[in-house]
Scaffold this motif. Structure first.
Motif, PDB file in Angstrom:
ATOM      1  N   LYS A 331       0.752  -1.466   0.074  1.00 47.14           N
ATOM      2  CA  LYS A 331       0.010  -0.120  -0.028  1.00 47.14           C
ATOM      3  C   LYS A 331       0.951   1.235  -0.052  1.00 47.14           C
ATOM      4  O   LYS A 331       1.334   1.880   1.069  1.00 47.14           O
ATOM      5  N   PRO A 332       1.266   1.758  -1.009  1.00 46.45           N
ATOM      6  CA  PRO A 332       2.090   2.830  -1.134  1.00 46.45           C
ATOM      7  C   PRO A 332       1.652   4.212  -0.744  1.00 46.45           C
ATOM      8  O   PRO A 332       2.439   4.927  -0.415  1.00 46.45           O
ATOM      9  N   GLN A 333       0.465   4.554  -0.611  1.00 43.72           N
ATOM     10  CA  GLN A 333       0.001   5.528   0.062  1.00 43.72           C
ATOM     11  C   GLN A 333      -0.576   5.295   1.639  1.00 43.72           C
ATOM     12  O   GLN A 333      -1.681   5.763   1.700  1.00 43.72           O
ATOM     13  N   SER A 334       0.152   4.542   2.365  1.00 46.29           N
ATOM     14  CA  SER A 334      -0.512   4.189   3.728  1.00 46.29           C
ATOM     15  C   SER A 334       0.289   4.776   4.802  1.00 46.29           C
ATOM     16  O   SER A 334       0.054   4.646   5.918  1.00 46.29           O
ATOM     17  N   GLN A 335       1.531   5.638   4.381  1.00 43.82           N
ATOM     18  CA  GLN A 335       2.556   5.782   5.412  1.00 43.82           C
ATOM     19  C   GLN A 335       2.207   6.661   6.320  1.00 43.82           C
ATOM     20  O   GLN A 335       1.587   7.816   6.097  1.00 43.82           O
ATOM     21  N   LYS A 336       2.900   6.867   7.478  1.00 46.17           N
ATOM     22  CA  LYS A 336       2.872   7.717   8.512  1.00 46.17           C
ATOM     23  C   LYS A 336       4.232   7.961   9.077  1.00 46.17           C
ATOM     24  O   LYS A 336       4.652   7.139   9.351  1.00 46.17           O
ATOM     25  N   ASP A 337       4.812   9.123   9.123  1.00 45.18           N
ATOM     26  CA  ASP A 337       5.936   9.572   9.677  1.00 45.18           C
ATOM     27  C   ASP A 337       5.741  10.331  11.012  1.00 45.18           C
ATOM     28  O   ASP A 337       4.951  11.054  11.192  1.00 45.18           O
ATOM     29  N   ILE A 338       6.687  10.112  12.031  1.00 42.77           N
ATOM     30  CA  ILE A 338       6.716  11.035  13.063  1.00 42.77           C
ATOM     31  C   ILE A 338       8.227  11.277  13.492  1.00 42.77           C
ATOM     32  O   ILE A 338       9.289  10.606  12.984  1.00 42.77           O
ATOM     33  N   ARG A 339       8.440  12.172  14.359  1.00 40.13           N
ATOM     34  CA  ARG A 339       9.767  12.566  14.751  1.00 40.13           C
ATOM     35  C   ARG A 339       9.547  12.332  16.383  1.00 40.13           C
ATOM     36  O   ARG A 339       8.625  12.741  16.928  1.00 40.13           O
ATOM     37  N   PHE A 340      10.700  11.610  17.088  1.00 41.56           N
ATOM     38  CA  PHE A 340      10.781  11.546  18.512  1.00 41.56           C
ATOM     39  C   PHE A 340      11.897  11.397  19.115  1.00 41.56           C
ATOM     40  O   PHE A 340      13.100  11.552  18.198  1.00 41.56           O
ATOM     41  N   GLY A 341      12.190  11.390  20.385  1.00 40.39           N
ATOM     42  CA  GLY A 341      13.524  11.267  20.979  1.00 40.39           C
ATOM     43  C   GLY A 341      13.414  10.026  22.071  1.00 40.39           C
ATOM     44  O   GLY A 341      12.444   9.653  22.633  1.00 40.39           O
ATOM     45  N   PHE A 342      14.512   9.398  22.013  1.00 42.98           N
ATOM     46  CA  PHE A 342      14.692   8.227  22.998  1.00 42.98           C
ATOM     47  C   PHE A 342      15.003   9.117  24.343  1.00 42.98           C
ATOM     48  O   PHE A 342      15.847   9.586  24.513  1.00 42.98           O
ATOM     49  N   ARG A 343      14.424   8.486  25.619  1.00 40.83           N
ATOM     50  CA  ARG A 343      14.857   9.030  26.639  1.00 40.83           C
ATOM     51  C   ARG A 343      14.015   8.024  27.687  1.00 40.83           C
ATOM     52  O   ARG A 343      13.032   7.288  27.612  1.00 40.83           O
ATOM     53  N   THR A 344      14.581   8.039  29.030  1.00 36.48           N
ATOM     54  CA  THR A 344      13.955   7.431  30.124  1.00 36.48           C
ATOM     55  C   THR A 344      13.560   8.653  31.330  1.00 36.48           C
ATOM     56  O   THR A 344      14.257   9.540  31.171  1.00 36.48           O
ATOM     57  N   TYR A 345      12.565   8.176  31.774  1.00 36.84           N
ATOM     58  CA  TYR A 345      12.448   9.221  33.198  1.00 36.84           C
ATOM     59  C   TYR A 345      12.022   8.133  34.327  1.00 36.84           C
ATOM     60  O   TYR A 345      11.367   7.091  34.083  1.00 36.84           O
ATOM     61  N   LYS A 346      11.882   8.528  35.455  1.00 38.99           N
ATOM     62  CA  LYS A 346      11.247   7.871  36.679  1.00 38.99           C
ATOM     63  C   LYS A 346      11.341   8.848  37.654  1.00 38.99           C
ATOM     64  O   LYS A 346      12.144   9.957  37.821  1.00 38.99           O
ATOM     65  N   VAL A 347      10.294   8.681  38.572  1.00 37.55           N
ATOM     66  CA  VAL A 347      10.302   9.323  39.919  1.00 37.55           C
ATOM     67  C   VAL A 347      11.140   8.387  40.828  1.00 37.55           C
ATOM     68  O   VAL A 347      10.626   7.165  41.335  1.00 37.55           O
ATOM     69  N   ALA A 348      12.139   9.037  41.709  1.00 40.41           N
ATOM     70  CA  ALA A 348      12.583   8.140  42.398  1.00 40.41           C
ATOM     71  C   ALA A 348      12.965   8.765  43.935  1.00 40.41           C
ATOM     72  O   ALA A 348      12.347   9.732  44.206  1.00 40.41           O
ATOM     73  N   GLY A 349      13.218   7.835  45.056  1.00 38.31           N
ATOM     74  CA  GLY A 349      13.219   8.288  46.133  1.00 38.31           C
ATOM     75  C   GLY A 349      12.099   8.805  46.736  1.00 38.31           C
ATOM     76  O   GLY A 349      12.063   9.703  47.940  1.00 38.31           O
ATOM     77  N   ILE A 350      11.019   8.347  46.573  1.00 38.49           N
ATOM     78  CA  ILE A 350       9.749   8.573  47.403  1.00 38.49           C
ATOM     79  C   ILE A 350       9.889   8.146  49.007  1.00 38.49           C
ATOM     80  O   ILE A 350       9.942   7.307  49.247  1.00 38.49           O
ATOM     81  N   GLY A 351       9.381   9.220  49.624  1.00 39.11           N
ATOM     82  CA  GLY A 351       9.516   9.244  51.091  1.00 39.11           C
ATOM     83  C   GLY A 351      10.930   9.460  51.728  1.00 39.11           C
ATOM     84  O   GLY A 351      11.008   9.586  52.981  1.00 39.11           O
ATOM     85  N   GLU A 352      11.917   9.687  50.718  1.00 41.49           N
ATOM     86  CA  GLU A 352      13.306   9.851  51.339  1.00 41.49           C
ATOM     87  C   GLU A 352      13.757  11.231  50.541  1.00 41.49           C
ATOM     88  O   GLU A 352      14.141  12.097  51.247  1.00 41.49           O
ATOM     89  N   ASN A 353      14.252  11.026  49.422  1.00 41.72           N
ATOM     90  CA  ASN A 353      14.931  12.052  48.702  1.00 41.72           C
ATOM     91  C   ASN A 353      14.179  11.918  47.473  1.00 41.72           C
ATOM     92  O   ASN A 353      14.683  11.798  46.173  1.00 41.72           O
ATOM     93  N   ALA A 354      12.974  12.383  47.131  1.00 43.80           N
ATOM     94  CA  ALA A 354      12.089  12.226  46.257  1.00 43.80           C
ATOM     95  C   ALA A 354      12.801  13.229  44.968  1.00 43.80           C
ATOM     96  O   ALA A 354      13.161  14.378  45.295  1.00 43.80           O
ATOM     97  N   ARG A 355      12.820  12.569  43.586  1.00 43.43           N
ATOM     98  CA  ARG A 355      13.398  13.377  42.523  1.00 43.43           C
ATOM     99  C   ARG A 355      12.922  12.928  41.336  1.00 43.43           C
ATOM    100  O   ARG A 355      12.616  11.843  41.222  1.00 43.43           O
ATOM    101  N   LEU A 356      12.856  13.560  40.285  1.00 42.90           N
ATOM    102  CA  LEU A 356      12.632  13.338  39.097  1.00 42.90           C
ATOM    103  C   LEU A 356      14.031  13.137  38.211  1.00 42.90           C
ATOM    104  O   LEU A 356      14.765  13.826  38.279  1.00 42.90           O
ATOM    105  N   GLU A 357      13.927  11.962  37.614  1.00 43.78           N
ATOM    106  CA  GLU A 357      15.362  11.510  36.820  1.00 43.78           C
ATOM    107  C   GLU A 357      14.868  11.493  35.552  1.00 43.78           C
ATOM    108  O   GLU A 357      13.979  10.571  35.005  1.00 43.78           O
TER     109      GLU A 357
END
Length: 462
Positions: A331-357
């Motif tokens: 299906k030559p007219q079926s395509q979709k393109d996006i742009r994005f970035g690879f990354r990770t995140y997490k909320v760490a240290g809950i109850g002690e030293n809470a931080r966004l990483e």
């Protein structure tokens, strides 16, 4: 930040927020931008609209059941010399503000209370009512079975789309994307596109509480401008095509989930979807085919887990971006393109030293608030202005754009991706999504559910 599975923060208060991290609003590779040049604007001030029923998306699927609202004086009133020539993005207020002022300005003309109610809006030049935005467009040759789609980046408020005087689209959800299948109305060559915009007014300050549609329907309040954003595209699609596409990061850098919506119109599809990811230099870093199957007249959602080794992370100091393409084999007219970035995140240290990483290191969010007012039209920025706002935030030592009580604009999202800036986004009037138990706010609640959903879909690759 933006992973649907791992971290949409929903605040049950006056607003709903999404904290997002890298990429671009998806756009089909075959789409032609028809925004530039040739637009005219006519005000239809005799049109009756206050008692119109507003239709939610699920109520507007069959356009033949909706009212047909031509120009008050007939289609002949939308001729090449009618109204004024305009350039998108644009609003009625951007061209007619001074002509709409009912009272002269005084030092005490506009206070908080007048700004909330319509009498205050009239004083400062707002327009309530119907406007027509139209131009002649070229439709390319297309084969039997292919579809012609018109994609709108945003409009406010109600948009009724006509092609060659036939109703081909309807949207009552302001400032979010919508598409129209115009195949049945389209002819090869010149076609007359007309968009009927109805604005009920709105706010010109920070408030996002309930307003009304002509005094009959409770609607969530938003900025009081009526018009069209740029970024209107025309595309030829095969009968089956990739309708939507996202790369959703996981907690290990380079691990992700592919999410694709495949739509079939008249014919079922059973085959393979190919996904390719390339770096900024165009080098292929990932390629894989996946089995997919759809039924005629339906959309199927597919999720596949995948990984790319040794990727470069998107971060505020290194905003590395990749492109991804999804297409159906055969299906030559079926395509979709996006742009994005690879990354990770997490909320760490809950109850002690809470931080966004982010990408394993601590991040302290320092943000700039924007209420989404843009010159010269009030509602939609051009690319230069969108970039200027993001660069101003960075120049002040900030690392986050906070779109407060109003949607962020896709051009601004693009700029944050490229400049290395986090974003936090709110739809405005988010409180109404939780008030469906109040009968008088039923429409407002359903409206906000749709708006939030479309906001997430639009911006989930950022």
């Amino acid at each position: 930040m933006k992973d649907l599975r791992n971290g949409i923060a929903v605040a049950k208060s006056l607003r709903i927020g999404l904290c997002l991290v890298a990429t671009l609003f998806a756009a089909a590779a075959t789409a032609e931008d028809i925004s530039a040049g040739g637009w005219r604007l006519v005000l239809d001030q005799e049109a009756k609209w206050e008692k119109d029923k507003l239709y939610l998306p699920e109520e507007a699927e069959d356009l033949s059941k909706l009212p047909y609202n031509p120009p008050t004086g007939g289609w002949g009133t939308l001729h090449d010399n009618a109204g004024i020539a305009v350039e998108l993005p644009a609003t009625v207020e951007g061209y007619y503000w001074e002509k709409m002022i009912r009272k002269p300005y005084r030092d005490d003309s506009i206070n908080y209370f007048e700004g909330v109610h319509w009498e205050g809006f009239r004083m400062v030049g707002g327009f309530r009512g119907v406007s027509w935005w139209y131009k002649t467009i070229e439709i390319p040759e297309f084969r039997d079975g292919q579809r012609i789609l018109l994609n709108f980046r945003a409009a406010r408020f109600r948009a009724e789309v006509f092609l060659n005087e036939k109703l081909v689209g309807y949207s009552s959800i302001a400032e979010v994307p919508f598409s129209c299948d115009v195949t049945k109305a389209a002819v090869k060559g010149k076609n007359k596109l007309a968009v009927r915009i109805t604005s009920p007014g709105g706010n010109y300050n920070w408030t996002d509480f309930t307003s009304t549609w002509g005094g009959t329907t409770a609607i969530p309040q938003s900025h009081g401008f009526g018009g069209l954003d740029s970024g209107i595209t025309l595309e030829v699609r095969d009968d089956s095509y990739v309708e939507d596409f996202a790369i959703l990061n996981k907690q290990q850098l380079g691990d992700f989930q592919i999410q694709a919506d495949i739509h079939s119109v008249d014919q079922a599809y059973e085959g393979k979807m190919e996904v390719i990811i390339r770096d900024a230099a165009g080098a292929k870093v990932f390629g894989q085919e996946y089995p997919v199957k759809t039924e005629a007249g339906k959309t199927a959602v597919f999720n596949f887990d995948a990984a790319v080794p040794n990727v470069k992370a998107w971060d505020i100091d290194t905003p590395v971006l990749y492109t991804a393409t999804a297409r159906l084999i055969g299906k030559p007219q079926s395509q979709k393109d996006i742009r994005f970035g690879f990354r990770t995140y997490k909320v760490a240290g809950i109850g002690e030293n809470a931080r966004l990483e982010v990408n394993g290191h601590r991040v302290v969010i320092k943000g700039m608030i924007s209420w989404g007012y843009w010159g010269p039209n009030g509602l939609f920025p051009g690319p230069e202005l969108a970039l200027k706002g993001v660069k101003a935030a960075k120049a002040l030592g900030l690392n986050c754009m906070n779109w407060h009580r109003n949607l962020g604009n896709p051009l601004s999202m693009d700029a944050t991706d490229e400049q290395g800036v986090f974003v936090f986004e709110e739809p405005g009037s988010g409180m109404h999504a939780f008030e469906s138990h109040q009968q008088q706010l039923y429409y407002a609640a359903r409206y906000m559910a749709h708006k939030i959903w479309r906001m997430v879909r639009r911006d989930r690759n950022h």
